[in-house]
Write a protein that holds these residues in place. Sequence first.
Motif, mmCIF file in Angstrom:
data_model
loop_
_atom_site.group_PDB
_atom_site.id
_atom_site.type_symbol
_atom_site.label_atom_id
_atom_site.label_comp_id
_atom_site.label_asym_id
_atom_site.label_seq_id
_atom_site.Cartn_x
_atom_site.Cartn_y
_atom_site.Cartn_z
ATOM 1 N N GLY A 76 0.786 -1.221 0.000
ATOM 2 C CA GLY A 76 0.000 0.000 0.000
ATOM 3 C C GLY A 76 0.825 1.280 0.000
ATOM 4 N N ARG A 77 2.132 1.164 -0.155
ATOM 5 C CA ARG A 77 3.022 2.330 -0.157
ATOM 6 C C ARG A 77 3.713 2.449 -1.509
ATOM 7 N NH1 ARG A 77 7.205 1.684 4.652
ATOM 8 N NH2 ARG A 77 7.892 3.685 3.827
ATOM 9 N N PRO A 78 4.053 3.678 -1.912
ATOM 10 C CA PRO A 78 4.814 3.826 -3.150
ATOM 11 C C PRO A 78 6.222 3.235 -2.973
ATOM 12 C CG PRO A 78 3.937 5.953 -2.423
ATOM 13 C CD PRO A 78 3.687 4.956 -1.332
ATOM 14 N N LEU A 79 6.640 2.458 -3.940
ATOM 15 C CA LEU A 79 7.979 1.873 -3.958
ATOM 16 C C LEU A 79 8.636 2.312 -5.252
ATOM 17 C CD1 LEU A 79 10.038 -0.186 -2.683
ATOM 18 C CD2 LEU A 79 9.061 -1.852 -4.266
ATOM 19 N N TYR A 80 9.912 2.675 -5.161
ATOM 20 C CA TYR A 80 10.631 3.191 -6.319
ATOM 21 C C TYR A 80 11.737 2.222 -6.714
ATOM 22 C CZ TYR A 80 8.037 7.271 -4.984
ATOM 23 O OH TYR A 80 7.003 8.118 -4.665
ATOM 24 N N ILE A 81 11.767 1.893 -8.011
ATOM 25 C CA ILE A 81 12.812 1.040 -8.577
ATOM 26 C C ILE A 81 13.770 1.966 -9.329
ATOM 27 C CG2 ILE A 81 13.327 -0.859 -10.158
ATOM 28 C CD1 ILE A 81 10.356 -1.749 -9.734
ATOM 29 N N HIS A 82 15.002 2.008 -8.900
ATOM 30 C CA HIS A 82 16.018 2.869 -9.511
ATOM 31 C C HIS A 82 16.368 2.314 -10.891
ATOM 32 C CE1 HIS A 82 19.387 5.747 -9.055
ATOM 33 N NE2 HIS A 82 20.024 4.909 -9.859
ATOM 34 N N THR A 83 16.338 3.163 -11.912
ATOM 35 C CA THR A 83 16.606 2.694 -13.277
ATOM 36 C C THR A 83 17.670 3.520 -13.992
ATOM 37 O OG1 THR A 83 14.849 4.071 -14.222
ATOM 38 C CG2 THR A 83 14.251 1.811 -13.563
ATOM 39 N N ASN A 84 18.375 4.353 -13.273
ATOM 40 C CA ASN A 84 19.357 5.256 -13.875
ATOM 41 C C ASN A 84 20.686 4.531 -14.102
ATOM 42 O OD1 ASN A 84 19.645 7.934 -14.826
ATOM 43 N ND2 ASN A 84 21.018 8.367 -13.121
ATOM 44 N N TYR A 85 20.685 3.536 -14.991
ATOM 45 C CA TYR A 85 21.850 2.688 -15.247
ATOM 46 C C TYR A 85 22.112 2.568 -16.743
ATOM 47 C CZ TYR A 85 20.993 0.947 -10.485
ATOM 48 O OH TYR A 85 20.801 0.844 -9.126
ATOM 49 N N SER A 86 23.341 2.214 -17.079
ATOM 50 C CA SER A 86 23.681 1.863 -18.458
ATOM 51 C C SER A 86 23.010 0.527 -18.787
ATOM 52 C CB SER A 86 25.197 1.711 -18.598
ATOM 53 O OG SER A 86 25.635 0.583 -17.847
ATOM 54 N N ALA A 87 23.019 0.162 -20.059
ATOM 55 C CA ALA A 87 22.432 -1.118 -20.466
ATOM 56 C C ALA A 87 23.101 -2.274 -19.733
ATOM 57 C CB ALA A 87 22.554 -1.296 -21.977
#
Length: 111
Positions: A76-87
């Motif tokens: 029930g809480r916002p969860l953030y997936i970090h995606t600031n990566y190279s391929a």
Amino acid sequence: MVLTPGQKPTALQLPDGSVVPIKTWKDVLVQLSLYVIQQRPLTPIPHLDKAGKKTALFSWNKPKEGIGYKETTLHGRPLYIHTNYSAASCVANALHVLRLLPDTAVAAVAF
């Protein structure tokens, strides 16, 4: 298999056998992360990325402005997936996330 420069994935087979269309290596990271979070909702958060130094791959805290992320919900809480990566780092972190599942869990990418 040798990839040509700029070659992009087109589909991802998740450990349960389902196939999802994808367009980028970031999609591989996001889809596997969402799958693992669904299968292992008690994964400790924050969960550090493969480097294990300071960047949380999964966090309750929204990343700073300009940092790539995918927002989802867990408990029930916002969860953030970090995606600031190279391929290459997206793939490395996707494999890191996959290790949260039993050793029998596998995923596959189609081109």
